[in-house]
Write a protein that holds these residues in place. Sequence first.
Motif, PDB file in Angstrom:
ATOM      1  N   VAL A 147       0.846  -1.191   0.000  1.00 41.30           N
ATOM      2  CA  VAL A 147       0.000   0.000   0.000  1.00 41.30           C
ATOM      3  C   VAL A 147       0.885   1.247   0.000  1.00 41.30           C
ATOM      4  O   VAL A 147       1.887   1.299   0.703  1.00 41.30           O
ATOM      5  CB  VAL A 147      -0.946   0.035   1.223  1.00 41.30           C
ATOM      6  CG1 VAL A 147      -1.966  -1.073   1.148  1.00 41.30           C
ATOM      7  CG2 VAL A 147      -0.182  -0.053   2.531  1.00 41.30           C
ATOM      8  N   PHE A 148       0.501   2.213  -0.820  1.00 38.91           N
ATOM      9  CA  PHE A 148       1.116   3.536  -0.817  1.00 38.91           C
ATOM     10  C   PHE A 148      -0.034   4.538  -0.711  1.00 38.91           C
ATOM     11  O   PHE A 148      -0.495   5.070  -1.715  1.00 38.91           O
ATOM     12  CB  PHE A 148       1.927   3.762  -2.096  1.00 38.91           C
ATOM     13  CG  PHE A 148       3.296   3.146  -2.081  1.00 38.91           C
ATOM     14  CD1 PHE A 148       4.427   3.933  -1.915  1.00 38.91           C
ATOM     15  CD2 PHE A 148       3.449   1.777  -2.209  1.00 38.91           C
ATOM     16  CE1 PHE A 148       5.701   3.361  -1.903  1.00 38.91           C
ATOM     17  CE2 PHE A 148       4.701   1.197  -2.199  1.00 38.91           C
ATOM     18  CZ  PHE A 148       5.837   1.986  -2.037  1.00 38.91           C
ATOM     19  N   LEU A 149      -0.497   4.759   0.504  1.00 37.08           N
ATOM     20  CA  LEU A 149      -1.683   5.577   0.720  1.00 37.08           C
ATOM     21  C   LEU A 149      -1.362   6.766   1.619  1.00 37.08           C
ATOM     22  O   LEU A 149      -0.306   6.813   2.253  1.00 37.08           O
ATOM     23  CB  LEU A 149      -2.801   4.730   1.343  1.00 37.08           C
ATOM     24  CG  LEU A 149      -3.255   3.511   0.532  1.00 37.08           C
ATOM     25  CD1 LEU A 149      -4.338   2.744   1.276  1.00 37.08           C
ATOM     26  CD2 LEU A 149      -3.749   3.928  -0.843  1.00 37.08           C
ATOM     27  N   ALA A 150      -2.287   7.708   1.664  1.00 41.93           N
ATOM     28  CA  ALA A 150      -2.112   8.905   2.480  1.00 41.93           C
ATOM     29  C   ALA A 150      -2.295   8.575   3.958  1.00 41.93           C
ATOM     30  O   ALA A 150      -3.078   7.693   4.319  1.00 41.93           O
ATOM     31  CB  ALA A 150      -3.115   9.974   2.049  1.00 41.93           C
ATOM     32  N   PRO A 151      -1.594   9.268   4.848  1.00 45.37           N
ATOM     33  CA  PRO A 151      -1.700   8.972   6.284  1.00 45.37           C
ATOM     34  C   PRO A 151      -3.102   9.147   6.840  1.00 45.37           C
ATOM     35  O   PRO A 151      -3.454   8.504   7.829  1.00 45.37           O
ATOM     36  CB  PRO A 151      -0.709   9.955   6.930  1.00 45.37           C
ATOM     37  CG  PRO A 151      -0.337  10.933   5.889  1.00 45.37           C
ATOM     38  CD  PRO A 151      -0.604  10.317   4.558  1.00 45.37           C
ATOM     39  N   SER A 152      -3.927   9.982   6.216  1.00 47.37           N
ATOM     40  CA  SER A 152      -5.272  10.220   6.728  1.00 47.37           C
ATOM     41  C   SER A 152      -6.163   8.991   6.669  1.00 47.37           C
ATOM     42  O   SER A 152      -7.127   8.876   7.437  1.00 47.37           O
ATOM     43  CB  SER A 152      -5.936  11.362   5.950  1.00 47.37           C
ATOM     44  OG  SER A 152      -6.007  11.047   4.566  1.00 47.37           O
TER      45      SER A 152
END
Length: 226
Positions: A147-152
Amino acid sequence: MEQDDPGEALAELRERRLGAPELLQAAVGSGLAAYAVWALLLQPGFRRVPLRLQVPYVGASERQVEHVLSLLRGRPGKMVDLGSGDGRIVLAAHRCGLRPAVGYELNPWLVGLARLHAWRAGCAGSVCYRREDLWKVNLRDCHNVSVFLAPSVLPLLEDKLQAELPEGARVVSGRFPLPTWQPVAVMGEGVDRVWAYDVHSGGSAAQASPGPSSTSVPGAPSSQAS
């Protein structure tokens, strides 16, 4: 009527300083161009996703891909990339022996681009890219996840992973770590850093023995996902 000399006109343009109106016009034009790219390439799939779950696409760097593969290489079971973008991680995973390799991406343009890359690499029939919302994908048969997702959105992702992943699964998160899980390995520096997490009985991720290609976290305390 005399015609303008092209050389003199070019020199005048070079010497001319843009005033506030010209600068404003240039900025508006650039903004409209950027919005057109967003609306055409990146926005279509997002209309079906709640705002708080939307994640903008930023392609993984070559070094990031290498680090992900280093932490997954040699592991058995299905590999999935959640929010696979242009498919580069899935394609690289297949090439290094992680099979089957599947990418889930909601944006149709990126799915098409990923399939094009796979076709050009001669792997069109070997890798799979699906246009699906990653939040609705069932992960119960997935043993390797990137996964390469935003911290939010990572706290919500933790809940999904904990509820669905089988025992022994490994999750590799790029750019940002999962907020409450304890990594078993970390590779890279800065924006190229990736974190590996192993899932154990009960769907928890705690300290475990890293694989031979992993870099362990020295002195890291053991903890579980909330």
